[in-house]
Design a protein around this motif. Structure first.
Motif, PDB file in Angstrom:
ATOM      1  N   PHE A  15       0.967  -1.198  -0.189  1.00  0.00           N
ATOM      2  CA  PHE A  15      -0.037  -0.078  -0.045  1.00  0.00           C
ATOM      3  C   PHE A  15       0.852   1.226  -0.002  1.00  0.00           C
ATOM      4  N   ASN A  16       0.810   2.246  -0.880  1.00  0.00           N
ATOM      5  CA  ASN A  16       1.482   3.332  -1.016  1.00  0.00           C
ATOM      6  C   ASN A  16       0.574   4.707  -0.913  1.00  0.00           C
ATOM      7  N   ALA A  17       1.075   5.523   0.025  1.00  0.00           N
ATOM      8  CA  ALA A  17       0.589   6.972   0.244  1.00  0.00           C
ATOM      9  C   ALA A  17       1.570   7.806   0.323  1.00  0.00           C
ATOM     10  N   PHE A  18       1.068   8.967  -0.249  1.00  0.00           N
ATOM     11  CA  PHE A  18       1.974  10.364   0.157  1.00  0.00           C
ATOM     12  C   PHE A  18       1.793  10.443   1.424  1.00  0.00           C
ATOM     13  N   ALA A  19       2.920  11.069   2.128  1.00  0.00           N
ATOM     14  CA  ALA A  19       2.819  11.392   3.517  1.00  0.00           C
ATOM     15  C   ALA A  19       3.610  12.750   3.857  1.00  0.00           C
ATOM     16  N   ASP A  20       3.496  13.046   5.131  1.00  0.00           N
ATOM     17  CA  ASP A  20       4.163  14.289   5.619  1.00  0.00           C
ATOM     18  C   ASP A  20       5.450  13.721   5.991  1.00  0.00           C
ATOM     19  N   LYS A  21       6.340  14.789   6.453  1.00  0.00           N
ATOM     20  CA  LYS A  21       7.604  14.458   6.881  1.00  0.00           C
ATOM     21  C   LYS A  21       7.864  13.380   8.494  1.00  0.00           C
ATOM     22  N   ASP A  22       6.648  13.489   8.808  1.00  0.00           N
ATOM     23  CA  ASP A  22       6.374  12.904  10.178  1.00  0.00           C
ATOM     24  C   ASP A  22       5.507  11.608  10.255  1.00  0.00           C
ATOM     25  N   GLU A  23       5.577  10.963   8.791  1.00  0.00           N
ATOM     26  CA  GLU A  23       5.036   9.595   8.547  1.00  0.00           C
ATOM     27  C   GLU A  23       3.416   9.608   8.668  1.00  0.00           C
ATOM     28  N   ASN A  24       2.782  10.766   8.682  1.00  0.00           N
ATOM     29  CA  ASN A  24       1.424  10.658   8.499  1.00  0.00           C
ATOM     30  C   ASN A  24       0.957  10.607   6.975  1.00  0.00           C
ATOM     31  N   PRO A  25       0.170   9.662   6.704  1.00  0.00           N
ATOM     32  CA  PRO A  25      -0.088   9.365   5.272  1.00  0.00           C
ATOM     33  C   PRO A  25      -1.233  10.169   5.027  1.00  0.00           C
ATOM     34  N   GLU A  26      -1.193  10.470   3.502  1.00  0.00           N
ATOM     35  CA  GLU A  26      -2.147  11.422   2.953  1.00  0.00           C
ATOM     36  C   GLU A  26      -3.152  10.494   2.221  1.00  0.00           C
ATOM     37  N   LEU A  27      -4.377  10.235   2.947  1.00  0.00           N
ATOM     38  CA  LEU A  27      -4.986   9.144   2.050  1.00  0.00           C
ATOM     39  C   LEU A  27      -6.134  10.030   1.177  1.00  0.00           C
ATOM     40  N   PRO A  28      -6.539   9.307   0.030  1.00  0.00           N
ATOM     41  CA  PRO A  28      -6.501   7.983  -0.163  1.00  0.00           C
ATOM     42  C   PRO A  28      -5.067   7.433  -0.713  1.00  0.00           C
ATOM     43  N   GLY A  29      -4.813   6.188  -0.553  1.00  0.00           N
ATOM     44  CA  GLY A  29      -3.450   5.854  -1.125  1.00  0.00           C
ATOM     45  C   GLY A  29      -3.952   4.935  -2.260  1.00  0.00           C
ATOM     46  N   SER A  30      -3.049   4.048  -2.688  1.00  0.00           N
ATOM     47  CA  SER A  30      -3.042   3.047  -3.775  1.00  0.00           C
ATOM     48  C   SER A  30      -2.328   1.914  -3.464  1.00  0.00           C
ATOM     49  N   ASP A  31      -3.021   0.503  -3.934  1.00  0.00           N
ATOM     50  CA  ASP A  31      -2.287  -0.728  -3.731  1.00  0.00           C
ATOM     51  C   ASP A  31      -1.606  -1.157  -4.970  1.00  0.00           C
ATOM     52  N   TRP A  32      -0.447  -1.489  -4.788  1.00  0.00           N
ATOM     53  CA  TRP A  32       0.669  -2.117  -5.809  1.00  0.00           C
ATOM     54  C   TRP A  32       0.786  -3.413  -5.777  1.00  0.00           C
ATOM     55  N   ASP A  33       0.807  -3.839  -7.065  1.00  0.00           N
ATOM     56  CA  ASP A  33       1.087  -5.360  -6.919  1.00  0.00           C
ATOM     57  C   ASP A  33       2.112  -5.732  -8.042  1.00  0.00           C
ATOM     58  N   PHE A  34       3.344  -5.968  -7.672  1.00  0.00           N
ATOM     59  CA  PHE A  34       4.376  -6.145  -8.438  1.00  0.00           C
ATOM     60  C   PHE A  34       4.791  -7.580  -8.759  1.00  0.00           C
ATOM     61  N   ASN A  35       4.687  -8.007  -9.913  1.00  0.00           N
ATOM     62  CA  ASN A  35       5.072  -9.427 -10.536  1.00  0.00           C
ATOM     63  C   ASN A  35       6.290  -9.740 -11.268  1.00  0.00           C
ATOM     64  N   PHE A  36       7.293 -10.641 -11.099  1.00  0.00           N
ATOM     65  CA  PHE A  36       8.555 -10.693 -11.575  1.00  0.00           C
ATOM     66  C   PHE A  36       8.450 -12.217 -12.271  1.00  0.00           C
ATOM     67  N   SER A  37       9.244 -12.062 -13.303  1.00  0.00           N
ATOM     68  CA  SER A  37       9.286 -13.224 -14.140  1.00  0.00           C
ATOM     69  C   SER A  37      10.351 -13.347 -15.278  1.00  0.00           C
ATOM     70  N   GLU A  38      11.141 -14.302 -15.316  1.00  0.00           N
ATOM     71  CA  GLU A  38      12.324 -14.338 -16.052  1.00  0.00           C
ATOM     72  C   GLU A  38      12.154 -15.245 -17.258  1.00  0.00           C
ATOM     73  N   HIS A  39      12.698 -14.908 -18.416  1.00  0.00           N
ATOM     74  CA  HIS A  39      12.444 -15.645 -19.732  1.00  0.00           C
ATOM     75  C   HIS A  39      13.950 -15.609 -20.301  1.00  0.00           C
ATOM     76  N   ASN A  40      14.850 -16.587 -20.624  1.00  0.00           N
ATOM     77  CA  ASN A  40      15.995 -16.388 -21.477  1.00  0.00           C
ATOM     78  C   ASN A  40      16.569 -15.072 -21.185  1.00  0.00           C
ATOM     79  N   GLY A  41      16.824 -15.076 -19.826  1.00  0.00           N
ATOM     80  CA  GLY A  41      17.886 -13.881 -19.325  1.00  0.00           C
ATOM     81  C   GLY A  41      17.298 -12.744 -18.997  1.00  0.00           C
ATOM     82  N   ARG A  42      16.197 -12.367 -19.593  1.00  0.00           N
ATOM     83  CA  ARG A  42      15.388 -11.199 -19.218  1.00  0.00           C
ATOM     84  C   ARG A  42      14.366 -11.379 -18.270  1.00  0.00           C
ATOM     85  N   THR A  43      14.200 -10.156 -17.592  1.00  0.00           N
ATOM     86  CA  THR A  43      13.379 -10.269 -16.489  1.00  0.00           C
ATOM     87  C   THR A  43      12.364  -9.418 -16.877  1.00  0.00           C
ATOM     88  N   LYS A  44      11.070  -9.847 -16.667  1.00  0.00           N
ATOM     89  CA  LYS A  44       9.888  -8.842 -16.855  1.00  0.00           C
ATOM     90  C   LYS A  44       9.183  -8.610 -15.411  1.00  0.00           C
TER      91      LYS A  44
END
Length: 167
Positions: free
Chosen positions: A95-124
């Motif tokens: 979950f990612n959100a902008f924040a102030d310097k004191d770690e208070n998130p500015e909502l709403p935020g966003s959900d990030w889903d990272f997927n990694f795969s490798e094929h023939n020496g390349r990573t997607k």
């Protein structure tokens, strides 16, 4: 620099998602480290001439990364990320959100889903970013998210090339 590496950026306003897919001419473990180790992340996670500065990062489920994008003039824009799921070298979610310097998130935020795969020496890497609100997503895009992401991916491609040469 390879010119045939995939880069796709798709916005779906109906689903409130941005999908980014990028190929790298590097092995999976190196790309994974570039996304999950702060000392590598900070070398590419900001569009130049901006830099990334991680205050802390605990890459584990429930852990967080608190970092700033720093302008050449020293202006800081903080964000906080909370890791919600990790499957080593294949996927992590946060979950990612902008924040102030004191770690208070500015909502709403966003959900990030990272997927990694490798094929023939390349990573997607496929990233799906779901925004709680269409307004937030539109604001991100208006702030230059597509252009910044393209620059970040180019930074990462260059960094991976230099790290691969050191091996």
């Amino acid at each position: 620099m390879k010119t045939d590496l995939l880069f796709d950026f798709t916005v779906d306003k109906t689903a409130k998602t941005v999908k980014v897919t990028r190929e790298f001419d590097a092995e999976l473990s190196l790309v994974w480290d570039a996304y999950t180790k702060p000392e590598i992340l900070d070398q590419w996670w900001a569009p130049r001439p901006w830099t990334s500065k991680t205050k802390f990062m605990n890459f584990e489920v429930g852990g967080r990364r608190f970092y700033a994008m720093v302008s050449p003039e020293g202006q800081e824009h903080w964000s906080i990320q909370r890791y919600t799921s990790i499957s080593p070298k294949t996927n992590f979610k946060m979950f990612n959100a902008f924040a102030d310097k004191d770690e208070n998130p500015e909502l709403p935020g966003s959900d990030w889903d990272f997927n990694f795969s490798e094929h023939n020496g390349r990573t997607k890497v496929s990233i799906t970013i779901y925004n709680e609100s269409l307004e937030r997503m539109e604001k991100m895009i208006e702030m230059g998210f597509k252009e910044g992401t393209a620059m970040n991916m180019k930074n990462l491609e260059e960094l991976l090339a230099s790290l691969s040469q050191r091996k």
